[in-house]
Design an enzyme around this catalytic site. Sequence first.
Site, PDB file in Angstrom:
ATOM      1  N   ASN A  20      -2.661   0.035   7.067  1.00  0.00           N
ATOM      2  CA  ASN A  20      -2.056   0.216   8.392  1.00  0.00           C
ATOM      3  C   ASN A  20      -3.042   0.990   9.274  1.00  0.00           C
ATOM      4  O   ASN A  20      -3.295   2.166   9.031  1.00  0.00           O
ATOM      5  CB  ASN A  20      -0.739   0.983   8.232  1.00  0.00           C
TER       6      ASN A  20
ATOM      7  N   HIS B  70       2.616  -5.972  13.844  1.00  0.00           N
ATOM      8  CA  HIS B  70       1.877  -4.774  13.451  1.00  0.00           C
ATOM      9  C   HIS B  70       1.730  -4.775  11.928  1.00  0.00           C
ATOM     10  O   HIS B  70       2.701  -4.977  11.200  1.00  0.00           O
ATOM     11  CB  HIS B  70       2.653  -3.542  13.930  1.00  0.00           C
TER      12      HIS B  70
ATOM     13  N   CYS C  28       1.545   3.526  16.819  1.00  0.00           N
ATOM     14  CA  CYS C  28       1.273   2.187  16.255  1.00  0.00           C
ATOM     15  C   CYS C  28       1.599   1.063  17.235  1.00  0.00           C
ATOM     16  O   CYS C  28       1.187  -0.079  17.029  1.00  0.00           O
ATOM     17  CB  CYS C  28       2.064   1.969  14.976  1.00  0.00           C
TER      18      CYS C  28
HETATM   19  N1  ACO Z   1       3.719   5.934  -5.151  1.00  0.00           N
HETATM   20  C1  ACO Z   1       4.724   5.986  -6.015  1.00  0.00           C
HETATM   21  N2  ACO Z   1       5.975   6.308  -5.654  1.00  0.00           N
HETATM   22  C2  ACO Z   1       6.198   6.594  -4.363  1.00  0.00           C
HETATM   23  C3  ACO Z   1       5.166   6.545  -3.383  1.00  0.00           C
HETATM   24  C4  ACO Z   1       3.884   6.209  -3.830  1.00  0.00           C
HETATM   25  N3  ACO Z   1       2.821   6.151  -3.011  1.00  0.00           N
HETATM   26  N4  ACO Z   1       5.694   6.860  -2.198  1.00  0.00           N
HETATM   27  C5  ACO Z   1       7.002   7.084  -2.383  1.00  0.00           C
HETATM   28  N5  ACO Z   1       7.307   6.931  -3.699  1.00  0.00           N
HETATM   29  C6  ACO Z   1       8.587   7.091  -4.369  1.00  0.00           C
HETATM   30  C7  ACO Z   1       9.557   7.959  -3.622  1.00  0.00           C
HETATM   31  O1  ACO Z   1       9.289   9.318  -3.853  1.00  0.00           O
HETATM   32  C8  ACO Z   1      10.873   7.507  -4.217  1.00  0.00           C
HETATM   33  O2  ACO Z   1      11.050   8.170  -5.428  1.00  0.00           O
HETATM   34  P1  ACO Z   1      12.521   8.671  -5.896  1.00  0.00           P
HETATM   35  O3  ACO Z   1      13.339   7.418  -5.968  1.00  0.00           O
HETATM   36  O4  ACO Z   1      12.225   9.328  -7.203  1.00  0.00           O
HETATM   37  O5  ACO Z   1      12.970   9.601  -4.822  1.00  0.00           O
HETATM   38  C9  ACO Z   1      10.650   6.027  -4.509  1.00  0.00           C
HETATM   39  O6  ACO Z   1       9.227   5.828  -4.472  1.00  0.00           O
HETATM   40  C10 ACO Z   1      11.321   5.106  -3.525  1.00  0.00           C
HETATM   41  O7  ACO Z   1      11.035   5.596  -2.217  1.00  0.00           O
HETATM   42  P2  ACO Z   1      11.451   4.806  -0.943  1.00  0.00           P
HETATM   43  O8  ACO Z   1      10.915   5.521   0.260  1.00  0.00           O
HETATM   44  O9  ACO Z   1      12.903   4.483  -0.975  1.00  0.00           O
HETATM   45  O10 ACO Z   1      10.623   3.450  -1.221  1.00  0.00           O
HETATM   46  P3  ACO Z   1      10.518   2.165  -0.363  1.00  0.00           P
HETATM   47  O11 ACO Z   1      10.760   0.979  -1.182  1.00  0.00           O
HETATM   48  O12 ACO Z   1      11.290   2.308   0.924  1.00  0.00           O
HETATM   49  O13 ACO Z   1       8.965   2.142   0.010  1.00  0.00           O
HETATM   50  C11 ACO Z   1       7.566   2.740   1.837  1.00  0.00           C
HETATM   51  C12 ACO Z   1       8.374   3.239   0.664  1.00  0.00           C
HETATM   52  C13 ACO Z   1       6.443   1.860   1.320  1.00  0.00           C
HETATM   53  C14 ACO Z   1       6.968   3.954   2.552  1.00  0.00           C
HETATM   54  C15 ACO Z   1       8.468   1.935   2.793  1.00  0.00           C
HETATM   55  O14 ACO Z   1       9.645   2.619   3.052  1.00  0.00           O
HETATM   56  C16 ACO Z   1       7.783   1.623   4.075  1.00  0.00           C
HETATM   57  O15 ACO Z   1       6.813   0.929   4.108  1.00  0.00           O
HETATM   58  N6  ACO Z   1       8.320   2.128   5.191  1.00  0.00           N
HETATM   59  C17 ACO Z   1       7.672   1.939   6.460  1.00  0.00           C
HETATM   60  C18 ACO Z   1       6.723   3.071   6.610  1.00  0.00           C
HETATM   61  C19 ACO Z   1       5.554   2.786   7.479  1.00  0.00           C
HETATM   62  O16 ACO Z   1       5.033   1.718   7.541  1.00  0.00           O
HETATM   63  N7  ACO Z   1       5.092   3.865   8.107  1.00  0.00           N
HETATM   64  C20 ACO Z   1       3.899   3.795   8.823  1.00  0.00           C
HETATM   65  C21 ACO Z   1       3.997   4.295  10.216  1.00  0.00           C
HETATM   66  S1  ACO Z   1       5.164   3.406  11.144  1.00  0.00           S
HETATM   67  C22 ACO Z   1       4.617   1.895  11.215  1.00  0.00           C
HETATM   68  O17 ACO Z   1       3.446   1.662  11.249  1.00  0.00           O
HETATM   69  C23 ACO Z   1       5.606   0.851  11.221  1.00  0.00           C
END
Ligand code: ACO
Length: 335
Positions: free
Chosen positions: A285, A255, A115
């Site tokens: 993304n 990004h 990314c």
């Molecule tokens: N729908 C519903 N629930 C979901 C989903 C979904 N699509 N994905 C995860 N959950 C659940 C998890 O299982 C978890 O459930 P639990 O509490 O029962 O275990 C709950 O939601 C909370 O999960 P977290 O990971 O703590 O949620 P968070 O608020 O951190 O959001 C997210 C998750 C959106 C992935 C966030 O952490 C994020 O955006 N991180 C950056 C990831 C990213 O952008 N990656 C891309 C590549 S790197 C880059 O480009 C920067």
Amino acid sequence: MSPDRHAAVAGLGSALPDRVVPNAFFESIVDTSDEWIRQRTGIGERRFAADGEATSDLATAAARRALETAGLEGAQVDLLICATLTPDTPIPAAAVWTQRKLGLTCPAFDLNAACAGFSFGLSTGAAFIESGTAETVVVIGAEILSRVLDLTDRSTCVLFGDGAGAVVLRRSETPGIVGSVLGTDGGAAELLIIPAGGSARPATQETVAARDHAIRMASGRDVFKRAVTEMAAACRQLLEKTGHTPEDVDVLIPHQANARIMVAVAERLGIGQDRAVVDVEQIGNTSAASIPIALDRAWRAGRLRPGALVLLTSFGAGLAWGANLIRWSVPEPRQ
Ligand code: ACO
């Protein structure tokens, strides 16, 4: 660097596939909801490429638009760089397929910093010009991430989309690419990974059955935290190195991974949200393509005026991150 050898952005363009995939699509295949995806990421829809469409098709369309806005012919291009983690084929590079589709004869190569690829590509392209090796460089970020998604993994499949963006860099007497900062932390390599398909674990029936050719994210939360920390630090370092402060920045383009990450980066830098471009709602993304797509859409929307100081920053698998500071020089688009 000779004092009169600088690089500046001379043109830009982007391309998205036609198929719009709304959040509702994922509601039917994994346990998720439009509300959850919008609240946690700011994403409402993304584009997915059609069967048979390859990364170089999107890269070619974006580069063509960039050359058009720069008023240049393909024969004037000295170098083509494509930042991508989803090339058409392992060899030759997506840049090579793109070179062929554009009818160019210049050197062409891919660069993979996931990314953060566009930050690395822009720095590399500028360095070729500043060193006197090239006069005109096309830098593309292009991805078809829908081909490396595990559609049973709700924590990753809802995040990504396909697309391409390109800029034309030209030699300039004043610095357009004012400076860049790049970083990598291989210690956290497993945090974001496509585990199979390379020399360490070549494709087998087992790797395919285990969906090990798809993006795996060990902890979304950890990625989120590192993304905010590293992008904000890279921006601060770059501003300091180039004798600027956050107040000098007219437009911040992070990004486009997640709206909450972008808001947090702007807050940490003390850059008002009105100066930050958050354009993830319709695009998702798109990894290495996200910054040049957002840059092009912001320019076409009239948000980038000549003379503006534009700060780009990226973060992704590697971990890898970067920041580029641009003194904008492309005239506003004709309406
Ligand atoms: N729908 C519903 N629930 C979901 C989903 C979904 N699509 N994905 C995860 N959950 C659940 C998890 O299982 C978890 O459930 P639990 O509490 O029962 O275990 C709950 O939601 C909370 O999960 P977290 O990971 O703590 O949620 P968070 O608020 O951190 O959001 C997210 C998750 C959106 C992935 C966030 O952490 C994020 O955006 N991180 C950056 C990831 C990213 O952008 N990656 C891309 C590549 S790197 C880059 O480009 C920067």
